[in-house]
Write an enzyme that holds these catalytic residues in place. Structure first.
Site, PDB file in Angstrom:
ATOM      1  N   VAL A   9     -65.239 -97.476 -54.123  1.00 43.82           N
ATOM      2  CA  VAL A   9     -66.172 -96.351 -54.130  1.00 43.82           C
ATOM      3  C   VAL A   9     -65.718 -95.355 -53.060  1.00 43.82           C
ATOM      4  O   VAL A   9     -65.310 -95.734 -51.969  1.00 43.82           O
ATOM      5  CB  VAL A   9     -67.644 -96.772 -53.835  1.00 43.82           C
ATOM      6  N   SER A  10     -65.762 -94.067 -53.430  1.00 44.84           N
ATOM      7  CA  SER A  10     -65.531 -93.035 -52.421  1.00 44.84           C
ATOM      8  C   SER A  10     -66.878 -92.685 -51.821  1.00 44.84           C
ATOM      9  O   SER A  10     -67.918 -93.047 -52.347  1.00 44.84           O
ATOM     10  CB  SER A  10     -64.862 -91.811 -53.047  1.00 44.84           C
ATOM     11  N   THR A  11     -66.883 -91.959 -50.724  1.00 45.07           N
ATOM     12  CA  THR A  11     -68.121 -91.706 -49.963  1.00 45.07           C
ATOM     13  C   THR A  11     -69.222 -91.115 -50.819  1.00 45.07           C
ATOM     14  O   THR A  11     -70.369 -91.562 -50.793  1.00 45.07           O
ATOM     15  CB  THR A  11     -67.824 -90.776 -48.789  1.00 45.07           C
ATOM     16  N   GLU A  13     -69.579 -91.231 -54.016  1.00 43.93           N
ATOM     17  CA  GLU A  13     -69.946 -92.002 -55.198  1.00 43.93           C
ATOM     18  C   GLU A  13     -70.853 -93.178 -54.880  1.00 43.93           C
ATOM     19  O   GLU A  13     -71.440 -93.786 -55.771  1.00 43.93           O
ATOM     20  CB  GLU A  13     -68.674 -92.522 -55.883  1.00 43.93           C
TER      21      GLU A  13
END
Length: 481
Positions: A9-11, A13
Site C-alpha cells: 500500500v502507498s500512503t 491508498e
C-alpha cells in the site's frame, strides 16, 4: 503450491477500501485456501510506491524465489506488484527463470501462456499510463495554484509562513529580520560560513531550533522568493508574494557573489577597498593593502599610512609602494574620463539608430515569447477539459518548449548586444559612482567596486616621494563586470 503473498500500500491508498493491508491480507489468505495453496511467507510493503523495484520486501521475495522456496506469487491486484511495463517484463522473466508462477486474486492471469503474458503487459501499460496521467494532472494543478498565488506544497522557505485560509505565503516578521541581517552581513564582506557563525553567536536559530550552517545561509541568500518572485517549472512568477528584500538589493548581492567567485576569503573581508581589484601594471600580480605609522612628530603623534604593494615584490617586481589616497584619486579621474567618453559615444546618431533597431527587435521577440507561453496554458486547459488527448498535449508541449528555448536564446543574445550599445546608461552609472564615492567608508567602497569593477592596473614612477613632491600614480585598464 508454496505461495508467497505480496501486499503493498502507498500512503494515500491506506485509507481506501479494499487496499488496506488488513483487507488484502484477509482476501489473499481466503484465495490461497480456496486453491489449496500453502502460504510460505507474507511480504508486506507499507507506504511504498511501485514506481520501481527498489523495495525491501520485494527484494526479499525475489531472494526466496531464487532459493526455491516459492512456487507462486500471489497479489491482490497487478498494480500492487508494479506500475511499470519495463519492471513487469523483468519480473515476469525472473519468475519464469526460476519456474515460479504469478497470480492476481482479483484478475484472471495465467503467465504460462503467451496470451496470458500479453494480457498482463497490456494491463501494466494501462497502469503506467494512469500514473503518468496523474502526474500530468498534478503538475497542471500545481501550475494553476501558483498562477493564483497559492503555495503548491512543502515547507515554506525560511522568512515565510503558510496561511491555511488563503493557501498563500506570508512574510514571517521574526524570520524576515534574520534574512535581512544575512544580507547586511553579506554586503559587509562576510562569507556564508562567517554569517552562520555570527548568527549562532548572537543566538539566532533555524526554524527547527538548530544552529545555522553555511549551506542554509547560501540557499536563503540565493532564493529569488526573497524578492516576492517565485521560480517553478522553469518559469518566473512576478508579484507572487510580499518581498523581504528589494529586488535591486537582491540583484546587487548576486552580482557581488559573482565578483567574489574565486577570490580569497581574506581579500573579501579585507578593509582595504582596492584589495582584489588593483593589479600591478608591471607584472600583472594582485596588489595587497598594507598599513604603517610614519615618524613621530614633536607633539608625539605619528601619521598613519595605508598603502598597496605588489604581491610579487619579493620575487623581483620593480613596482613601488603606492599610497591609497593616490590610487583613490587617480581611479576617480579614470572613472570621470570614461564617463565622458561613454556619454560622447551615446550621442552618436548612427549608434542611436542601431540601438533603436535592437530595441524594436527585442520587443517583437518578447511578444512572441509571451504568445507561446499563453499557448501552452491553452493546451493544458484543452487537455483538462477532454478536448485533446495526452499524446496531443505532449506533442504540443514539446513543440512549444523548443520554440521557447529558441526565443530565450535569441533574446539573451540581443540583450547582450543591447548592453554593449547602452553607453548612455554606463555613463550615468559612472557619474553616480563618482558622486557617491567620497561619502563612503572603506567597506562600502569595497562593496561598490565589487558590483561594478572587475579589476584595474596601478603603476607609479620610481622617484622617491618627499614633502615637496608626491610619487606620480597612474590607473589604467579599468575592466567592468
Amino acid at each position: 503450491m508454496r505461495t508467497g503473498i505480496y501486499i503493498r500500500v502507498s500512503t494515500d491508498e491506506q485509507v481506501k477500501e479494499g487496499f488496506s493491508i488488513r483487507a488484502q491480507h484477509e482476501r489473499l489468505n481466503n484465495f490461497a485456501d480456496s486453491q489449496d495453496w500453502s502460504v510460505v511467507d507474507y511480504y508486506i510493503e507499507e507506504g511504498v510506491s511501485a514506481k520501481d523495484t527498489k523495495r525491501q520486501e520485494l527484494n526479499r521475495l525475489m531472494k526466496d524465489i531464487e532459493d526455491g522456496k516459492i512456487d507462486v506469487v500471489l497479489v491482490y491486484r497487478l498494480d500492487r506488484l508494479t506500475r511499470s511495463v519495463r519492471d513487469l517484463y523483468e519480473l515476469l522473466d525472473f519468475f519464469e527463470r526460476y519456474n515460479c508462477k504469478f497470480k492476481s486474486a482479483t484478475e484472471v492471469y495465467d503467465t504460462t501462456t503467451a496470451m496470458g503474458r500479453l494480457f498482463i503487459t497490456l494491463v501494466a501499460a494501462l497502469a503506467q499510463w494512469e500514473r503518468e496521467n496523474l502526474g500530468e494532472r498534478v503538475r497542471m494543478g500545481q501550475e494553476r495554484m501558483i498562477e493564483e498565488k497559492q503555495y503548491p506544497g512543502g515547507p515554506p522557505p525560511f522568512g515565510y509562513s503558510y496561511n491555511k485560509d488563503t493557501k498563500q505565503l506570508e512574510v514571517d516578521p521574526v524570520e524576515a529580520k534574520v534574512v535581512e541581517k544575512m544580507f547586511d552581513l553579506y554586503f559587509d564582506g562576510f562569507g556564508e560560513q562567517r554569517i552562520a557563525d555570527r548568527l549562532n553567536e548572537q543566538g539566532y536559530k533555524t526554524r527547527r531550533g538548530n544552529n545555522w550552517r553555511a549551506k542554509a545561509v547560501r540557499d536563503t541568500l540565493k532564493r529569488t522568493l526573497m524578492t516576492g518572485e517565485f521560480s517553478w517549472g522553469g518559469n518566473m512568477y512576478n508579484d507572487y508574494t510580499d518581498a523581504i528584500i528589494p529586488k535591486e538589493r537582491f540583484e546587487s548581492a548576486m552580482k557581488l557573489r559573482t565578483s567574489r567567485r574565486g577570490a580569497h576569503p581574506r581579500t573579501i573581508r579585507s578593509s582595504y577597498p582596492f584589495s582584489g581589484f588593483a593589479r600591478c601594471a608591471r607584472c600583472g600580480a594582485p596588489m595587497k593593502g598594507h598599513s604603517k605609522h610614519g615618524r613621530k612628530k614633536l607633539d608625539g603623534t605619528a601619521p598613519f599610512y595605508r598603502t598597496y604593494i605588489c604581491t610579487r615584490k619579493r620575487d623581483g617586481c620593480t613596482s613601488k609602494q603606492i599610497n591609497e589616497e593616490s590610487i583613490d584619486r587617480e581611479l576617480l579621474k579614470e572613472i570621470r574620463k570614461l564617463s565622458s567618453e561613454y556619454r560622447e559615444i551615446s550621442e552618436d546618431k548612427s549608434l542611436i539608430k542601431r540601438e533603436d533597431d535592437h530595441t524594436q527587435e527585442l520587443k517583437q521577440l518578447t511578444r512572441e515569447l509571451n504568445k507561446v507561453q499563453g499557448r501552452r496554458k491553452k493546451w493544458q486547459v484543452a487537455y483538462a477539459e477532454g478536448v485533446i488527448s495526452l499524446d496531443e498535449l505532449r506533442s504540443h508541449t514539446e513543440m512549444d518548449q523548443e520554440a521557447l528555448s529558441n526565443l530565450k536564446m535569441y533574446i539573451s543574445k540581443l540583450e547582450s548586444k543591447s548592453m554593449q550599445l547602452d553607453y548612455r546608461s554606463m555613463a550615468n552609472v559612472l557619474a553616480d559612482f563618482e558622486r557617491n564615492w567620497i561619502e563612503l567608508d572603506h567597506m562600502e567602497k569595497k562593496s561598490m567596486l565589487s558590483m561594478l569593477i572587475k579589476s584595474f592596473d596601478v603603476d607609479s614612477d620610481d622617484l622617491k616621494p618627499h614633502k615637496a613632491r608626491e610619487r606620480k600614480v597612474w590607473v589604467s585598464n579599468v575592466e567592468f563586470h
